[in-house]
Design an enzyme around this catalytic site. Structure first.
Site, PDB file in Angstrom:
ATOM      1  N   ASP A  64       6.134 -20.553 -13.179  1.00 58.23           N
ATOM      2  CA  ASP A  64       6.343 -19.100 -13.623  1.00 58.23           C
ATOM      3  C   ASP A  64       6.288 -19.090 -15.176  1.00 58.23           C
ATOM      4  OD1 ASP A  64       7.652 -18.944 -11.299  1.00 58.23           O
ATOM      5  OD2 ASP A  64       9.560 -19.907 -11.821  1.00 58.23           O
ATOM      6  N   ASP A  70      14.488 -19.272 -22.393  1.00 58.03           N
ATOM      7  CA  ASP A  70      14.231 -20.427 -21.231  1.00 58.03           C
ATOM      8  C   ASP A  70      14.138 -21.662 -22.178  1.00 58.03           C
ATOM      9  OD1 ASP A  70      13.229 -18.293 -20.020  1.00 58.03           O
ATOM     10  OD2 ASP A  70      12.703 -19.350 -18.268  1.00 58.03           O
ATOM     11  N   GLU A  93      15.131 -27.556 -14.591  1.00 53.76           N
ATOM     12  CA  GLU A  93      14.126 -26.665 -13.709  1.00 53.76           C
ATOM     13  C   GLU A  93      12.651 -26.760 -14.486  1.00 53.76           C
ATOM     14  OE1 GLU A  93      15.452 -22.946 -12.013  1.00 53.76           O
ATOM     15  OE2 GLU A  93      13.279 -22.212 -12.592  1.00 53.76           O
ATOM     16  N   GLU A  94      13.113 -26.717 -16.007  1.00 51.76           N
ATOM     17  CA  GLU A  94      11.885 -26.348 -16.692  1.00 51.76           C
ATOM     18  C   GLU A  94      11.081 -27.606 -16.978  1.00 51.76           C
ATOM     19  OE1 GLU A  94      11.426 -23.453 -17.657  1.00 51.76           O
ATOM     20  OE2 GLU A  94      13.035 -22.494 -16.910  1.00 51.76           O
ATOM     21  N   ASP A 114      19.655 -25.710 -14.191  1.00 49.78           N
ATOM     22  CA  ASP A 114      18.771 -24.643 -14.503  1.00 49.78           C
ATOM     23  C   ASP A 114      19.507 -24.208 -15.880  1.00 49.78           C
ATOM     24  OD1 ASP A 114      17.221 -22.637 -14.627  1.00 49.78           O
ATOM     25  OD2 ASP A 114      17.451 -21.870 -12.479  1.00 49.78           O
ATOM     26  N   LEU A 116      18.365 -21.648 -17.655  1.00 46.90           N
ATOM     27  CA  LEU A 116      18.662 -20.161 -17.713  1.00 46.90           C
ATOM     28  C   LEU A 116      17.828 -19.688 -16.480  1.00 46.90           C
ATOM     29  CD1 LEU A 116      19.887 -18.426 -19.951  1.00 46.90           C
ATOM     30  CD2 LEU A 116      17.628 -17.892 -20.803  1.00 46.90           C
ATOM     31  N   ASP A 117      18.801 -19.320 -15.672  1.00 48.52           N
ATOM     32  CA  ASP A 117      18.556 -18.926 -14.122  1.00 48.52           C
ATOM     33  C   ASP A 117      18.303 -17.322 -14.226  1.00 48.52           C
ATOM     34  OD1 ASP A 117      17.953 -19.166 -11.333  1.00 48.52           O
ATOM     35  OD2 ASP A 117      19.959 -17.920 -11.256  1.00 48.52           O
ATOM     36  N   GLU A 281      20.162 -25.573  -8.095  1.00 47.63           N
ATOM     37  CA  GLU A 281      20.493 -24.181  -8.106  1.00 47.63           C
ATOM     38  C   GLU A 281      21.343 -24.121  -6.453  1.00 47.63           C
ATOM     39  OE1 GLU A 281      17.016 -21.301  -9.789  1.00 47.63           O
ATOM     40  OE2 GLU A 281      16.457 -22.165  -8.117  1.00 47.63           O
TER      41      GLU A 281
END
Ligand code: AHM
Ligand code: MG
Length: 343
Positions: A64, A70, A93-94, A114, A116-117, A281
């Site tokens: 993404d 983020d 997540e990043e 995560d 910044l979801d 998540e």
């Protein structure tokens, strides 16, 4: 001003008292997490004027586009947590690989987050959030990866922060779920929703809502297709369910927790494991919803029963009203995984 309000810090300290042997490390970890969340909330609020919108020019591990916010949120989480001396290893997540903590700063917890979801919603000012799950480092674990790959059944604490019209922190432990609203004038989270419980379907205040990205209906399996059809065309006198889908899991799950309903991100023909990532998540959100009296499932059993095998693992997810999740699991008995609705 209510001078007798309970701040999240005093709440966490109060909780610690219930466990006389507790070292206080989790309390310190939570404090570091709160600092990161407050900093994220402030960054989200001033993103436009501080020029934090837009792409940062790199991609995250799942391809993404990564936004400036983020990147900032991720750095805040990593740095605050590392400097709390309470964390052994982390997964974000990043970050493609797990994040190890230098030996002198290591503690006894592992955390997956995560930062910044809902990042596709940043630029248009739609609600976004941060999600986290905290586990204890297993005594006999030999590698940091082994510590990170734990199931939801071992979660010590999980929750999320919603950056919406207000900033709310929802914290779940084995003792229950509590909600705190950030008072920006004093920079403190105040206990505003003690002992949160999902409403029961049919009870006063409960809503009939299903939440799913309908645009992927062409690629759904038969179980999801039949379930969603039943929500739109109920038998007998039942009213249909309304459809609400923000596209930020934090916002969609927070609404499900408060008003009731069912949130779904199923497998699709193109994404056989769905999209939502297990460790940072699905597991934390399922833990919150189950502790608040709801249910979670991957179609077969609770999300909390899944043993993760890799850090960025995804899983189909259904969560919300218990009886609705049971209906979905029955449909998966009728139509096993991979029984697609359209060829
Ligand atoms: P992100 O972590 O890259 O923001 O992606 C996760 C988000 C969830 O918040 C949301 O439920 C989902 O992606 C929406 O995906 P879609 O646009 O495919 O419906
Ligand atoms: Mg996300």
């Amino acid at each position: 001003m209510d001078t007798e309000c309970v701040t999240v810090t005093s709440f966490v300290l109060e909780q610690k008292k219930k466990y006389p042997g507790a070292s206080g490390e989790l309390t310190i970890l939570l404090n570091a997490l709160l600092t990161a969340i407050k900093a994220c909330a402030a960054a989200v609020r001033k993103a436009g004027i501080a020029k934090l919108y837009g792409l940062a020019g790199s991609s995250n591990t799942t391809g993404d586009d990564q936004k400036k916010l983020d990147v900032l949120a991720n750095e805040l989480f990593i740095n605050m947590l590392k400097s709390s001396y309470t964390v052994y290893a982390m997964a974000s997540e990043e970050n493609e690989n797990l994040i190890e903590v230098e030996v002198p700063k290591q503690g006894k917890y592992v955390i997956c987050f995560d930062p910044l979801d809902g990042s596709s919603n940043i630029d248009c000012l739609v609600t976004i959030g941060s999600i986290f799950g905290i586990w204890k480092k297993p005594e006999n674990a030999k590698t940091p990866l082994e510590c990170i790959l734990q199931s939801g059944e071992n979660v010590r604490c999980a929750g999320y922060a919603v950056y919406g019209s207000a900033c709310m922190l929802v914290l779940a432990t084995k003792d229950g779920v509590n909600g705190f609203t950030l008072d920006p004038s004093i920079g403190e989270f105040i206990l505003t929703a003690p002992n949160m419980q999902m409403p029961q379907l049919g009870a006063k205040g409960s809503q009939r809502i299903y939440s799913i990205n309908e645009g992927y209906a062409r690629n759904w399996d038969k179980a999801t297709t039949e379930y969603v059809h039943a929500k739109k065309f109920p038998e007998g006198k039942d009213k249909p369910f309304a459809n609400r889908y923000v596209g930020s899991m934090v916002a969609d799950v927070h609404r499900t927790l408060l008003y009731g309903g069912v949130f779904m991100y199923p497998a699709t023909k193109e994404a056989k494991d769905g999209k939502i990532r297990l460790l940072y998540e699905s597991i934390p959100m399922s833990y919150v919803v189950e502790k608040a009296g709801g249910a979670s499932s991957n179609g077969q059993h609770s999300i909390l029963k899944i043993q993760p095998e890799k850090i960025h693992q995804r899983s189909p997810i259904f969560l919300g009203y218990k009886e609705e999740i049971e209906k979905i699991e029955k449909l998966y008995e009728k139509y096993p995984n991979g029984t697609w609705a359209y060829d």
